[in-house]
Enzyme design. Structure first.
Site, mmCIF file in Angstrom:
data_model
loop_
_atom_site.group_PDB
_atom_site.id
_atom_site.type_symbol
_atom_site.label_atom_id
_atom_site.label_comp_id
_atom_site.label_asym_id
_atom_site.label_seq_id
_atom_site.Cartn_x
_atom_site.Cartn_y
_atom_site.Cartn_z
ATOM 1 N N ASN A 9 0.762 -1.193 -0.068
ATOM 2 C CA ASN A 9 -0.062 -0.176 0.084
ATOM 3 C C ASN A 9 0.767 1.111 -0.148
ATOM 4 O O ASN A 9 1.330 1.525 1.032
ATOM 5 C CB ASN A 9 -1.106 0.092 1.275
ATOM 6 C CG ASN A 9 -1.837 1.328 1.438
ATOM 7 O OD1 ASN A 9 -1.845 1.929 0.509
ATOM 8 N ND2 ASN A 9 -2.536 1.283 2.531
ATOM 9 N N LYS A 11 0.192 4.495 -0.156
ATOM 10 C CA LYS A 11 -0.586 5.438 0.291
ATOM 11 C C LYS A 11 -0.404 6.442 -0.526
ATOM 12 O O LYS A 11 -0.289 6.383 -1.883
ATOM 13 C CB LYS A 11 -0.098 5.879 1.593
ATOM 14 C CG LYS A 11 -0.324 4.354 2.563
ATOM 15 C CD LYS A 11 -0.026 4.642 3.901
ATOM 16 C CE LYS A 11 -0.288 3.246 4.711
ATOM 17 N NZ LYS A 11 -0.227 3.502 6.340
ATOM 18 N N HIS A 95 -9.555 1.004 4.628
ATOM 19 C CA HIS A 95 -8.255 1.044 5.388
ATOM 20 C C HIS A 95 -8.474 2.198 6.807
ATOM 21 O O HIS A 95 -9.509 3.182 6.721
ATOM 22 C CB HIS A 95 -7.399 1.839 4.698
ATOM 23 C CG HIS A 95 -5.888 1.925 5.156
ATOM 24 N ND1 HIS A 95 -5.565 2.781 5.949
ATOM 25 C CD2 HIS A 95 -4.956 1.074 5.059
ATOM 26 C CE1 HIS A 95 -4.367 2.728 6.454
ATOM 27 N NE2 HIS A 95 -3.871 1.514 5.996
ATOM 28 N N GLU A 97 -6.998 4.665 7.818
ATOM 29 C CA GLU A 97 -6.938 6.297 7.252
ATOM 30 C C GLU A 97 -8.281 6.598 6.820
ATOM 31 O O GLU A 97 -8.730 7.814 6.837
ATOM 32 C CB GLU A 97 -5.618 6.260 6.252
ATOM 33 C CG GLU A 97 -4.364 6.106 7.328
ATOM 34 C CD GLU A 97 -3.078 5.612 6.437
ATOM 35 O OE1 GLU A 97 -3.150 5.629 5.303
ATOM 36 O OE2 GLU A 97 -2.278 5.080 7.270
ATOM 37 N N GLU A 167 -5.743 -4.740 10.618
ATOM 38 C CA GLU A 167 -4.717 -3.810 10.920
ATOM 39 C C GLU A 167 -4.741 -3.207 11.995
ATOM 40 O O GLU A 167 -5.643 -2.211 12.237
ATOM 41 C CB GLU A 167 -4.728 -2.721 9.614
ATOM 42 C CG GLU A 167 -4.400 -3.510 8.219
ATOM 43 C CD GLU A 167 -3.522 -2.600 7.435
ATOM 44 O OE1 GLU A 167 -2.483 -2.868 6.926
ATOM 45 O OE2 GLU A 167 -4.275 -1.466 7.258
ATOM 46 N N GLY A 173 2.116 2.251 10.582
ATOM 47 C CA GLY A 173 3.081 3.475 10.655
ATOM 48 C C GLY A 173 3.787 4.003 11.756
ATOM 49 O O GLY A 173 4.336 5.120 11.912
ATOM 50 N N SER A 213 2.954 -1.859 10.580
ATOM 51 C CA SER A 213 4.611 -2.088 10.771
ATOM 52 C C SER A 213 5.096 -3.401 10.252
ATOM 53 O O SER A 213 6.039 -3.950 11.040
ATOM 54 C CB SER A 213 4.915 -1.824 12.307
ATOM 55 O OG SER A 213 4.266 -0.515 12.302
#
Ligand code: PGA
Length: 253
Positions: A9, A11, A95, A97, A167, A173, A213
């Protein structure tokens, strides 16, 4: 038999020259890799160029999002029909985000999963708890709600076309991955939940991948867990070297 999936991904990273060289590096490093499904998810605007570079490789492209309506007056949106049209194999949906920054709710995620399936795109359906939720011991409740709402009114026969990505939001991150045991616990919980919503036989065939991560040095132990079928990789998918190591490191019996 669950074929491992590793999705990168990207992003909102890369520019075209970088997208091309990253893809070239990954393509040449993963020549002949047929036993694993590898997908690159660049920003929309580079999907075609990445796809072009990947010609002749088994690595596929996927999108990071999409809109559930097939077409119409929706300025700024991209439909799953369009993503399918340009050759995407899959699409990331829900996701964290998107959920947090863009306020996507379970209802719109459910609509997106249905719309992606309708055009033959594999959804990579993301779920995961916040740090406070883990600390409050509500992880299972949160995951159950996200899974049930995301899959609402979807035929159990379609479950195996969906890749579920667990996730934990606190691991994305942050450099702080879930331990293999923590991840396995939730993956098993998700598989049992899927069995409850469909059947044991169907749930056994659904790929559940871990994200948060993932790095070359933790993929081995994570992917060795019984119910972890691959990885959704953010930061470490932005260099060919680390992404290739992760793909090669996915360790399945
Ligand atoms: P990360 O991101 O690997 O950088 O933690 C994972 C993701 O957001 O899918």
């Amino acid at each position: 038999m669950r074929i491992p999936v590793i999705a990168g991904n990207w992003k909102m990273h890369t520019k075209s020259a970088e997208a091309i060289s990253l893809t070239e590096g990954i393509k040449s490093g993963l020549k002949g890799i047929e036993s694993k499904e590898v997908v690159l998810c660049p920003p929309y605007v580079y999907l075609s160029v990445v796809q072009e570079v990947l010609k002749g490789s088994s690595v596929r492209v996927g999108a990071q999002n999409g809109y559930f309506q097939p077409q119409g007056a929706f300025t700024g949106e991209i439909s799953f029909t369009m993503l399918k049209d340009i050759g995407c194999a899959c699409v990331i949906i829900g996701h964290s985000e998107r959920r947090q920054i863009f306020k996507e709710d379970n209802d719109s995620i459910n609509k997106k999963i249905k719309a992606a399936l309708a055009v033959g795109l594999k959804p990579i359906f993301c779920v995961g708890e916040l740090l406070e939720e883990r600390q409050d011991n509500t992880t299972e409740r949160v995951i159950r709600h996200q899974v049930e709402a995301g899959l609402d009114e979807i035929s159990p026969d379609d479950f195996t076309k969906i890749i579920v990505a667990y996730e934990p939001v606190w691991a994305i991150g942050t450099g702080k991955n879930a331990t293999p045991e923590q991840a396995q616990e939730v993956h098993l919980f998700i598989r049992k939940l899927l069995a409850h919503l469909s059947s044991e036989a169907i749930a056994k065939d659904v790929r559940i991948i871990y994200g948060g991560s993932v790095k070359p040095d933790n993929i081995d132990l994570l992917s060795a867990q019984e119910d972890i079928d691959g990885a959704l990789v953010g930061g470490a998918s932005l260099t060919a070297e680390s992404f290739i190591k992760i793909v090669n490191g996915v360790n399945k019996r």
